[in-house]
Enzyme design. Structure first.
Site, short mmCIF file in Angstrom:
data_model
loop_
_atom_site.label_atom_id
_atom_site.label_comp_id
_atom_site.label_asym_id
_atom_site.label_seq_id
_atom_site.Cartn_x
_atom_site.Cartn_y
_atom_site.Cartn_z
CE1 TYR A 151 -3.96 -2.11 0.01
CE2 TYR A 151 -2.57 -3.49 1.39
CZ TYR A 151 -3.69 -3.34 0.60
OH TYR A 151 -4.54 -4.40 0.40
CE1 TYR A 433 -10.39 1.19 7.30
CE2 TYR A 433 -9.61 0.98 9.55
CZ TYR A 433 -9.55 1.57 8.32
OH TYR A 433 -8.64 2.59 8.10
#
Length: 433
Positions: A151, A433
């Site tokens: 990322y 999440y």
């Protein structure tokens, strides 16, 4: 609730065109269409090595995750073209920051089928999410990750480290006293409600937390169809001396690995809004009958557990990355939070998507508020947007990044930023999440 509904944000046209050139269709999935959602969720479950999504699970997710924006990639040439070969879902949630909250574009469910690797799909999807969030007017995006090497290339930085603990309870003992109030068992239905209600209150107390959602608490309580052997989950809550519920804990008992006569207690989730609630629930776990070891995850790096036990060498703490952030608008993000001390810095920021590239003058006043403006002045610090995102909440030190050559510049300025950015307590993110 944020005025921005992620479901109304269109698919990024740049990523759409890039994937269309490769013969793939990148588009939003209608979450209200049960069949279309079911096929998307099948792809998500397959991507995370999960089971087939049955009707019960589909109903659960269809009703409890109705605010999610689902985006998927389709390949018309495969045997089942209606099932996506890649997925991502997103929504807007409040992120607690020092001094308040900031709306954040939360990203989850990122999968690419093993049959479609190395075709630029993940890049197109993640860049599409970042551009869509920026176009929608968000100043921040965030995610939790299963793989840490992916990322950074999209501007995300590891910003919220968390702890995992393994406690030998016979050695560690207990020295934290006995808090006022009581610990009591609750049903799993009540446990899910308590976890959600306590989280809603405690998440505003420390930077890094986001709002929860009903399915997350039902999963922790073992009530979701996605949880294997959910009926083995047990729950307790802490009620203070005034009769208010201030904490809740979901846990499981597992067979001990080294001593089969004694068990291991795994804390699935501990939510507490007071120090007494934290201490009481940890004491319950560490003094549980027939338990030799306790394991707990997603605890803050300054967890008081170290000082609640008699012998801290019996409690092993492992710190690792957890929450990742991505600033989308430098002035809005830096001006949204408060700071612990005055500081002045000129930051030269590079951004792989050119959303935040530029040189910015940061002026933090004695009132704890910041003003940020573009400047032509020579920079004190040169860094990527991922590194600025890492230090945003004060959970990652600028001096550490400077020493590791993840950024460059004036050491004294980096030290001043650390003092200014660091809140009274390090950031914490207690859920995935």
């Amino acid at each position: 609730m944020s005025p921005i509904d992620a479901r109304t944000v269109p698919a990024d046209p740049t990523s759409h065109a890039r994937l269309a050139a490769a013969g793939l269709d990148y588009r939003l999935v209608d979450g209200a269409d049960r069949d279309a959602l079911g096929r998307t969720l099948q792809a998500v479950s397959r991507g995370f090595l999960g089971p087939e999504v049955n009707d019960e699970s589909l109903t659960e997710q269809h009703t409890q995750l109705a605010d999610r924006r689902y985006t998927a990639v389709f390949d018309a040439s495969i045997a089942e073209p209606e099932i996506p070969v890649a997925t991502v879902d997103s929504w807007v949630t409040p992120l607690t920051i020092p001094g308040g909250e900031l709306d954040m574009w939360a990203i989850s469910g990122v999968t690419v089928s093993p049959t479609h690797r190395r075709r630029g799909i993940a890049r197109a999807m993640l860049e599409g999410e970042v551009r869509a969030a920026a176009e929608a007017g968000l100043a921040m995006a965030g995610l939790t990750v299963t793989e840490t090497t992916i990322y950074g290339r999209y501007g995300f930085g590891s910003a919220i480290p968390m702890s995992r603990w393994t406690i030998d309870v016979r050695r560690a003992g207990w020295s934290g006293g006995e808090p006022d109030g009581r610990v009591e068992f609750v049903s799993r239905e009540q446990l899910a409600r308590d976890l959600g209600e306590v989280h809603d209150r405690q998440r505003t107390l420390r930077a890094g937390e986001i709002a929860g959602w009903p399915r997350r608490w039902r999963q922790h309580a073992g009530l979701s169809s996605s949880v294997k052997d959910g009926d083995s989950v047990r729950g307790v809550r802490y009620v203070d001396a005034d009769g208010a519920v201030r904490g809740a804990m979901a846990y499981r008992i597992a067979e001990g690995e080294s001593d089969f006569a004694l068990a291991r207690l795994d804390i699935r989730h501990l939510a507490a809004e007071t120090d007494d609630a934290t201490a009481a629930l940890l004491r319950f776990a560490l003094q549980h009958d027939l338990v030799a070891e306790v394991r707990t995850d997603l605890r803050p790096v300054d967890d008081p557990l170290r000082w609640l036990v008699s012998d801290e060498r019996g409690a092993v703490q492992t710190i690792r990355d957890h929450g990742w952030l991505r600033i989308l608008d430098v002035p809005r993000a830096l001006e949204a939070r408060t700071y612990s001390a005055p500081a002045t810095a000129t930051l030269e920021v590079t951004d792989p998507l050119d959303l935040t590239t530029g040189t910015w003058h940061l002026e933090i006043g004695a009132d704890g508020r910041a003003h940020v403006a573009p400047t032509d002045a020579a920079p004190d610090i040169r860094l990527g947007i991922a590194q600025l995102s890492s230090i945003f909440l004060g959970g990652v030190p600028a001096l550490g990044l400077l020493a590791a050559r993840r950024m460059a510049g004036d050491r004294a300025v980096a030290a001043a930023l650390d003092v200014a950015f660091r809140p009274a307590q390090p950031p914490s993110l207690s859920i995935w999440y």
